[in-house]
Design an enzyme around this catalytic site. Sequence first.
Site, mmCIF file in Angstrom:
data_model
loop_
_atom_site.group_PDB
_atom_site.id
_atom_site.type_symbol
_atom_site.label_atom_id
_atom_site.label_comp_id
_atom_site.label_asym_id
_atom_site.label_seq_id
_atom_site.Cartn_x
_atom_site.Cartn_y
_atom_site.Cartn_z
ATOM 1 N N ARG A 115 0.847 -1.192 0.000
ATOM 2 C CA ARG A 115 0.000 0.000 0.000
ATOM 3 C C ARG A 115 0.877 1.233 0.000
ATOM 4 O O ARG A 115 1.703 1.396 0.886
ATOM 5 C CB ARG A 115 -0.844 0.035 1.292
ATOM 6 C CG ARG A 115 -2.040 -0.781 1.249
ATOM 7 C CD ARG A 115 -3.030 -0.439 2.316
ATOM 8 N NE ARG A 115 -2.517 0.033 3.594
ATOM 9 C CZ ARG A 115 -3.290 0.329 4.618
ATOM 10 N NH1 ARG A 115 -4.591 0.230 4.514
ATOM 11 N NH2 ARG A 115 -2.782 0.737 5.755
ATOM 12 N N THR B 41 -1.069 7.487 -0.855
ATOM 13 C CA THR B 41 -2.365 7.359 -1.554
ATOM 14 C C THR B 41 -3.198 6.211 -0.998
ATOM 15 O O THR B 41 -4.395 6.138 -1.250
ATOM 16 C CB THR B 41 -2.133 7.077 -3.043
ATOM 17 O OG1 THR B 41 -1.479 5.795 -3.155
ATOM 18 C CG2 THR B 41 -1.266 8.135 -3.692
ATOM 19 N N ASP C 158 0.607 -3.450 12.105
ATOM 20 C CA ASP C 158 1.083 -3.780 10.755
ATOM 21 C C ASP C 158 1.516 -5.244 10.720
ATOM 22 O O ASP C 158 2.503 -5.635 11.335
ATOM 23 C CB ASP C 158 2.258 -2.871 10.388
ATOM 24 C CG ASP C 158 2.665 -3.041 8.940
ATOM 25 O OD1 ASP C 158 2.611 -2.051 8.190
ATOM 26 O OD2 ASP C 158 3.037 -4.176 8.549
ATOM 27 N N ASP D 122 5.155 -6.033 9.452
ATOM 28 C CA ASP D 122 6.181 -5.635 10.427
ATOM 29 C C ASP D 122 6.211 -6.582 11.619
ATOM 30 O O ASP D 122 7.280 -6.938 12.127
ATOM 31 C CB ASP D 122 5.924 -4.210 10.912
ATOM 32 C CG ASP D 122 6.334 -3.167 9.874
ATOM 33 O OD1 ASP D 122 7.116 -3.519 8.966
ATOM 34 O OD2 ASP D 122 5.866 -2.023 9.970
HETATM 35 C C1 PRP Z 1 -0.871 -4.942 4.381
HETATM 36 C C2 PRP Z 1 -1.639 -6.243 4.438
HETATM 37 C C3 PRP Z 1 -2.472 -6.172 3.182
HETATM 38 C C4 PRP Z 1 -2.769 -4.704 3.073
HETATM 39 C C5 PRP Z 1 -4.176 -4.459 3.510
HETATM 40 O O1 PRP Z 1 0.199 -5.030 3.537
HETATM 41 O O2 PRP Z 1 -0.814 -7.377 4.507
HETATM 42 O O3 PRP Z 1 -1.802 -6.640 2.028
HETATM 43 O O4 PRP Z 1 -1.868 -4.016 3.940
HETATM 44 O O5 PRP Z 1 -4.533 -3.140 3.313
HETATM 45 P P1 PRP Z 1 -5.652 -2.691 2.273
HETATM 46 O O6 PRP Z 1 -6.802 -3.635 2.459
HETATM 47 O O7 PRP Z 1 -5.979 -1.291 2.692
HETATM 48 O O8 PRP Z 1 -5.075 -2.752 0.898
HETATM 49 P P2 PRP Z 1 1.218 -3.782 3.313
HETATM 50 O O9 PRP Z 1 0.714 -2.903 2.229
HETATM 51 O O10 PRP Z 1 1.469 -3.151 4.649
HETATM 52 O O11 PRP Z 1 2.496 -4.468 2.729
HETATM 53 P P3 PRP Z 1 3.504 -5.506 3.445
HETATM 54 O O12 PRP Z 1 2.762 -6.811 3.620
HETATM 55 O O13 PRP Z 1 4.593 -5.608 2.455
HETATM 56 O O14 PRP Z 1 3.929 -4.929 4.766
HETATM 57 N N1 URA Z 2 -2.301 -3.480 6.908
HETATM 58 C C1 URA Z 2 -1.919 -3.974 8.101
HETATM 59 O O1 URA Z 2 -0.925 -4.694 8.202
HETATM 60 N N2 URA Z 2 -2.659 -3.672 9.184
HETATM 61 C C2 URA Z 2 -3.756 -2.898 9.108
HETATM 62 O O2 URA Z 2 -4.403 -2.649 10.143
HETATM 63 C C3 URA Z 2 -4.128 -2.386 7.846
HETATM 64 C C4 URA Z 2 -3.390 -2.704 6.756
#
Ligand code: PRP
Ligand code: URA
Length: 209
Positions: free
Chosen positions: A104, A108, A200, A203
């Site tokens: 994400r 944005t 997160d 993380d």
């Molecule tokens: C997190 C999670 C989803 C997304 C959900 O990933 O694992 O993929 O956010 O958010 P959304 O429904 O608003 O799209 P992130 O973008 O943090 O990436 P990462 O797994 O690489 O940390």
């Molecule tokens: N992605 C995450 O990992 N946690 C949230 O709460 C939303 C998006």
Amino acid sequence: MKNVFVMDHPLIQHKLTLIRDKHTGSKEFREAVKELAMLMGYEATRNLPLEEIEIETPLCKTKTKVLAGRKLGIVPILRAGLGMVDGMLNLIPAAKVGHIGLYRDPETLEPVEYYCKLPADVHERDLIVLDPMLATGGSAKAAIQFIKDKGATSIKFMCLIASPEGIKVISEAHPDVEIYVAAIDERLNDHAYIVPGLGDAGDRLFGTK
Ligand code: PRP
Ligand code: URA
């Protein structure tokens, strides 16, 4: 909603509490996510078709059942979906694994795709897309569309925690996709994090930040 299945089994709810707790470290978090994926995968595969075959036990011939139908595939959304792969493979070791890389954009909040590798026969498989979090729904919506564009016709989505907004987005964009979730939380905050959520997921799984 008829396509949404909330899995409120006590073992699932117990492990969910563990991963919500901010005092749970990466090692325990990873273990619990893996176990949750296995427990949820058990429920999500409940309706797999069976066929009858004849085998011979040490005592006699008998008719008995084995899995039939299409082959399975699992598709984690990188990064956090990776935490659910081993649990699912414990249940269905012959499943093929595709990967979709999305993150994400913090400004944005739109999903940005950076990787996609799916099994060549994706159109012949029943696929389960994995991501612990369904927040705005942007990432899952894009990932599912991506897989459909590659020819997939049978897709389920499995996540640990969803927001009501995310559920609505997926149900409207992909009404053919069943959603399996352990909890639907209250809301999103101003940064599109799920509240109360778990923070997160990437993380916490990988110890970054
Ligand atoms: C997190 C999670 C989803 C997304 C959900 O990933 O694992 O993929 O956010 O958010 P959304 O429904 O608003 O799209 P992130 O973008 O943090 O990436 P990462 O797994 O690489 O940390
Ligand atoms: N992605 C995450 O990992 N946690 C949230 O709460 C939303 C998006």
